[in-house]
Design an enzyme around this catalytic site. Structure first.
Site, PDB file in Angstrom:
ATOM      1  N   ASP A 196       0.864  -1.179   0.000  1.00 55.19           N
ATOM      2  CA  ASP A 196       0.000   0.000   0.000  1.00 55.19           C
ATOM      3  C   ASP A 196       0.897   1.223   0.000  1.00 55.19           C
ATOM      4  O   ASP A 196       1.623   1.462   0.958  1.00 55.19           O
ATOM      5  CB  ASP A 196      -0.891  -0.009   1.252  1.00 55.19           C
ATOM      6  CG  ASP A 196      -1.793   1.206   1.303  1.00 55.19           C
ATOM      7  OD1 ASP A 196      -2.546   1.414   0.338  1.00 55.19           O
ATOM      8  OD2 ASP A 196      -1.722   1.951   2.294  1.00 55.19           O
ATOM      9  N   GLU A 280      -1.441  -1.227  -5.994  1.00 51.80           N
ATOM     10  CA  GLU A 280      -2.581  -0.504  -6.546  1.00 51.80           C
ATOM     11  C   GLU A 280      -2.201   0.178  -7.851  1.00 51.80           C
ATOM     12  O   GLU A 280      -1.095   0.680  -7.983  1.00 51.80           O
ATOM     13  CB  GLU A 280      -3.023   0.589  -5.569  1.00 51.80           C
ATOM     14  CG  GLU A 280      -3.930   0.109  -4.478  1.00 51.80           C
ATOM     15  CD  GLU A 280      -4.122   1.201  -3.447  1.00 51.80           C
ATOM     16  OE1 GLU A 280      -5.263   1.608  -3.247  1.00 51.80           O
ATOM     17  OE2 GLU A 280      -3.128   1.639  -2.871  1.00 51.80           O
ATOM     18  N   ASP A 362      -3.247   1.014   6.868  1.00 52.48           N
ATOM     19  CA  ASP A 362      -2.380   0.718   5.723  1.00 52.48           C
ATOM     20  C   ASP A 362      -2.066  -0.768   5.606  1.00 52.48           C
ATOM     21  O   ASP A 362      -2.019  -1.322   4.507  1.00 52.48           O
ATOM     22  CB  ASP A 362      -1.076   1.519   5.825  1.00 52.48           C
ATOM     23  CG  ASP A 362      -1.324   3.023   5.706  1.00 52.48           C
ATOM     24  OD1 ASP A 362      -2.401   3.394   5.204  1.00 52.48           O
ATOM     25  OD2 ASP A 362      -0.452   3.803   6.127  1.00 52.48           O
TER      26      ASP A 362
END
Ligand SMILES: [Zn+2]
Length: 402
Positions: A196, A280, A362
């Site tokens: 993340d 991501e 996170d």
């Protein structure tokens, strides 16, 4: 397989060499501005726009009369600058065309003149004798320049395509582009992680490892704000303004280096130690429109992180899987898949209303990213086709439980 890669390192110049480098950069800047002017004048008058080759011929004529000072520098410096103008010009018109077709939505700006006050700039050699030694590099006209770091530049088994000399905040660098045989990576790592990318921390991994933003960066940013204020109060064109400009440039370079260093350490670590990385697919341009986040995101340079991950993944034979940018990685419970309606950015930890697990924001996101990256991978290659995927997804389940 042959690959092209760059090596950049700092030069240790003596005064004479520094002067020569300044002259070369000056000649490159002059040629760039001269060519840009010639091109846009011709365009405005509706004449045929001269190419780099036309301009090179013209420049050689001028060298015999009014530009005789150019004989003092290698012919490569202005010549390469002319090519750069060609490229800048083509890029501009290509982008304008794409924008008209609706395929490009960014800003399109006409190439700008180079100003000495904005930076000394750089110059490039593509021909002539470029030779690399363990502690020095030999360049046309400039001769042998000593290097601050020894044994970094490759001395054998590579084909040198070009060398660029540039200046940043008083320091001089050389970067060479070489063609080299790619070394087949030997992969020993078998683990998988999800990452993340964050704002408060640079990155959080699903195995609990955190890569914080360096503290020195925050401190330096504070100092930057102060210096910028001081600088803006100095009278334009004054000696004091020039002094504060130099100070500011040094600090900017320092910040850039700290940032670069932390990104290098983080990306190398994850690519080297894991076989699969889920991340991501951050839509950086879109996020930058949100002004509260803009400064922070630009700071962590997420685009740069991606670029590093991509080329290092290739180097270490690591698989990178980007997950859908609309997947709610922060709002989903990694234990029971319950999805929250809302989770404000300021909340760093939360409890799942369904299974009552406490989550660090996170870390939870990183775990979800890992799990989803396996699903995407399975969808992409068919469930049964890869034994590795099966073993990897087991690892993920083990990790998700711990
Ligand atoms: Zn839950």
């Amino acid at each position: 397989m042959k690959i092209t890669r760059g090596y950049k390192t700092e030069l240790a110049l003596n005064n004479k060499q520094r002067t020569a480098c300044l002259q070369h950069a000056g000649a490159a800047r002059f040629a760039y501005n001269w060519a840009l002017n010639r091109k846009s004048e011709a365009y405005k008058k509706g004449e045929k726009v001269p190419t780099a080759i036309d301009l090179h011929r013209e420049l050689n004529q001028l060298k015999q009369t009014e530009l005789s000072w150019m004989y003092g520098v290698s012919k490569c410096a202005p010549q390469e600058a002319l090519r750069h103008v060609d490229k800048a010009y083509d890029n501009f018109f290509r982008k304008v065309k794409l924008r008209k077709q609706g395929k490009f939505k960014g800003k399109v700006g006409f190439p700008k003149f180079k100003k000495k006050s904005k930076g000394i700039g750089s110059f490039r050699f593509t021909t002539g004798a470029i030779k690399v030694f363990p502690d020095a590099i030999q360049l046309p006209r400039l001769g042998e320049l000593r290097l601050k770091e020894h044994d970094y530049l490759p001395t054998s088994g590579v084909h040198i395509l070009s060398a660029t000399v540039s200046e940043q905040a008083g320091h001089w660098f050389v970067s060479i582009q070489v063609e080299e045989e790619r070394q087949e990576p030997a992969k020993t790592a078998t683990t998988a992680i999800g990452i993340d990318l964050g704002i408060t921390t640079l990155a959080t991994c699903s195995d609990g490892v955190e890569f914080p933003n360096p503290r020195s960066l925050k401190h330096k940013l504070k100092k930057l704000k102060r210096l910028q204020r001081v600088h803006s109060r100095k009278q334009k064109g004054s000696k004091n303004r020039e002094k504060s400009r130099k100070k500011l440039a040094v600090l900017h370079a320092r910040i850039a280096h700290i940032r670069k260093d932390s990104i290098h350490k983080f990306t190398t670590h994850v690519c080297k130690n894991h076989a699969h990385i889920g991340i991501e697919d951050l839509y950086v341009a879109g996020m930058l429109k949100n002004h509260h986040l803009a400064q922070a995101i630009a700071d962590t340079s997420m685009g740069e992180v991606k670029r590093h991950l991509t080329y290092k993944a290739e180097k270490f034979a690591t698989r990178i899987v980007q997950i859908d940018r609309f997947y709610p990685s922060s709002k989903t419970c990694s234990a029971c898949q319950f999805v929250l309606d809302e989770l404000s950015l300021s909340i760093r930890s939360w409890q799942c209303p369904n299974c009552h697990t406490w989550h660090e924001r996170d870390l939870n996101a990183a775990k979800n990213i890992l799990a989803v990256s396996f699903l995407e991978r399975l969808n992409a290659c068919g469930a049964a086709s890869s034994g590795l995927v099966a073993t990897l997804s087991e690892t993920s389940r083990v990790e998700a439980r711990t």
